[in-house]
Design an enzyme around this catalytic site. Structure first.
Site, short mmCIF file in Angstrom:
data_model
loop_
_atom_site.label_atom_id
_atom_site.label_comp_id
_atom_site.label_asym_id
_atom_site.label_seq_id
_atom_site.Cartn_x
_atom_site.Cartn_y
_atom_site.Cartn_z
N PRO A 1 0.82 -1.22 0.00
CA PRO A 1 0.00 0.00 0.00
C PRO A 1 0.85 1.26 0.00
O PRO A 1 0.41 2.33 -0.39
CB PRO A 1 -0.80 -0.10 1.32
CG PRO A 1 -0.62 -1.49 1.80
CD PRO A 1 0.63 -2.03 1.21
N GLU A 21 2.20 -8.48 8.05
CA GLU A 21 2.44 -7.02 8.06
C GLU A 21 3.46 -6.64 6.99
O GLU A 21 3.89 -5.49 6.93
CB GLU A 21 2.96 -6.59 9.44
CG GLU A 21 1.98 -6.86 10.57
CD GLU A 21 0.62 -6.25 10.31
OE1 GLU A 21 -0.38 -6.99 10.41
OE2 GLU A 21 0.55 -5.05 9.96
N ARG A 70 -1.08 -7.86 -21.34
CA ARG A 70 -1.86 -7.42 -22.50
C ARG A 70 -1.08 -6.43 -23.36
O ARG A 70 -1.46 -6.16 -24.51
CB ARG A 70 -3.20 -6.84 -22.10
CG ARG A 70 -3.14 -5.57 -21.28
CD ARG A 70 -4.51 -5.15 -20.82
NE ARG A 70 -5.38 -4.78 -21.90
CZ ARG A 70 -5.37 -3.58 -22.51
NH1 ARG A 70 -4.48 -2.67 -22.16
NH2 ARG A 70 -6.23 -3.30 -23.47
N ASP A 72 -6.82 2.34 -25.34
CA ASP A 72 -7.00 2.21 -23.89
C ASP A 72 -7.22 3.56 -23.23
O ASP A 72 -6.67 4.57 -23.67
CB ASP A 72 -5.71 1.62 -23.26
CG ASP A 72 -5.66 0.11 -23.39
OD1 ASP A 72 -6.67 -0.48 -23.80
OD2 ASP A 72 -4.59 -0.45 -23.10
N1 LIG Z 1 -2.34 -1.46 -3.10
C1 LIG Z 1 -2.32 -2.37 -2.05
C2 LIG Z 1 -1.33 -3.33 -1.77
C3 LIG Z 1 -1.74 -3.96 -0.64
C4 LIG Z 1 -1.03 -5.00 0.13
C5 LIG Z 1 0.12 -5.59 -0.36
C6 LIG Z 1 0.80 -6.54 0.39
C7 LIG Z 1 0.32 -6.91 1.65
C8 LIG Z 1 0.75 -7.79 2.66
C9 LIG Z 1 -0.15 -7.71 3.69
N2 LIG Z 1 -1.11 -6.80 3.37
C10 LIG Z 1 -0.84 -6.31 2.12
C11 LIG Z 1 -1.53 -5.36 1.37
N3 LIG Z 1 -2.91 -3.44 -0.25
N4 LIG Z 1 -3.25 -2.47 -1.12
#
Ligand SMILES: Nc1cc(-c2ccc3cc[nH]c3c2)n[nH]1
Length: 250
Positions: A92, A119, A161, A176
Site C-alpha cells: 500500500p 504485516e 496485455r 485504452d
Molecule cells: N495497493 C495495495 C497493496 C496492498 C497489500 C500488499 C501486500 C500486503 C501484505 C499484507 N497486506 C498487504 C496489502 N494493499 N493495497
C-alpha cells in the site's frame, strides 16, 4: 517475458492459467512460474513469519526464506540465460500502479513478484536486492488488502496485455484509457453492440450514421464528459491542442 511469483498461497495465482494470460502462456509468449515460499522454510512448521522488532500487532515475513527463495529464482533464471529481472513488491505504501508503469514493466524481459502477507516482508530483503536489481514497490490503489497476491494478478494482466501478440487482432490497447494520443488520460466512453433495441433503449444515432468523423468526435466528447464526472483530475493532463488537431482531421 518470464514472470516468477514467490508466495505462500500459490493457489491464489491459479487465475494466471486462464484467459488472456493463460493463452499467452500456452502460446509461449509468457513464461510464468509460481513458487511456494514455504519450500525455503526449513523448520518443522515451514515458518515464514515472526514477531516484529519494536513490538506491535501482527507478524513480519522473515528474511531467511525470502533470501533463499529469491537467490534460487535468480540463479535459475541466470542459468537459463534470462536477462536481469526487476523485483516487484506490492505494498500500500508503494508507487501508484498506472498504465505508464505497466508500460515500463512490460519492457522488462523478466519480472519477479514478491507478494507479502502478514504485516509485510522484513525491509532488509528489498534493501538487499535493491543492490542488484531494480526494485519496484507498487500500490494498486489506496485501500488495504490482506496480501499482495491480488495485486500480482492485476499487475500481471495489465502488463501481459501490452506484450506483442498477446492481444488478438480484434482487440487493441491503442484506444485504452490512459494510452498516448489525443484521448490520452481520458476515460473510455460508452460502448454499444447489437441488438439495436433492448428494453426500450436504442443506440445513439451518430453511431449508426456511418460518419466516422462525427463518430470520433462524439466518442471524444463522451470520454470528456465521463472523465469530467469521474476523474476531473485527469482533465488538465489531456492535451486540448491534440483535440483541435484531431478535430481538423475528422
Ligand atoms: N495497493 C495495495 C497493496 C496492498 C497489500 C500488499 C501486500 C500486503 C501484505 C499484507 N497486506 C498487504 C496489502 N494493499 N493495497
Amino acid at each position: 517475458m518470464r514472470i516468477d511469483v514467490v508466495t505462500i498461497f500459490p493457489e491464489y495465482l491459479e487465475p494466471l492459467n486462464v484467459s488472456l494470460v493463460g493463452k499467452a502462456r500456452a502460446a509461449g509468449r509468457l513464461d510464468v512460474r509460481v513458487h511456494d515460499l514455504r519450500g525455503w522454510a526449513h523448520d518443522r512448521h515451514n515458518t515464514v513469519d515472526d514477531t516484529p522488532y519494536g513490538g506491535g500487532p501482527g507478524m513480519v515475513m522473515m528474511t531467511g526464506p525470502w533470501g533463499e527463495a529469491l537467490d534460487d529464482v535468480l540463479a535459475d533464471g541466470y542459468e537459463t540465460g534470462a536477462a536481469r529481472p526487476a523485483l516487484v513488491v506490492p505494498t500500500p505504501s508503494g508507487r501508484p500502479f498506472t498504465q505508464a508503469l505497466a508500460v515500463e514493466l512490460a519492457a522488462s524481459p523478466w519480472l519477479i513478484f514478491a507478494p507479502a502477507r502478514y504485516e509485510g516482508i522484513d525491509t532488509r530483503v528489498t534493501a538487499e536486492y535493491a543492490t542488484r536489481l531494480p526494485v519496484h514497490e507498487v500500490s494498486i490503489g489506496d485501500y488495504v488488502l490482506a496480501g499482495g497476491e491480488a495485486a500480482v494478478l492485476v499487475i500481471t494482466e495489465a502488463v501481459a496485455r501490452l506484450l506483442p501478440g498477446v492481444l488478438g487482432n480484434a482487440q487493441s490497447h491503442a484506444d485504452d484509457s490512459f494510452a498516448p494520443g489525443p484521448m490520452a488520460d481520458l476515460l473510455e466512453g460508452p460502448v454499444y453492440t447489437k441488438p439495436p433495441q433492448w428494453r426500450g433503449r436504442g443506440i445513439p444515432d451518430v453511431l449508426l450514421s456511418g460518419h466516422h468523423g462525427k463518430i470520433a468526435r462524439w466518442r471524444r466528447d463522451e470520454a470528456l464528459r465521463r472523465t469530467t464526472a469521474h476523474r476531473p483530475d485527469l482533465i488538465r493532463r489531456a492535451d486540448p491542442a491534440a483535440f483541435d488537431k484531431k478535430d481538423r482531421e475528422m
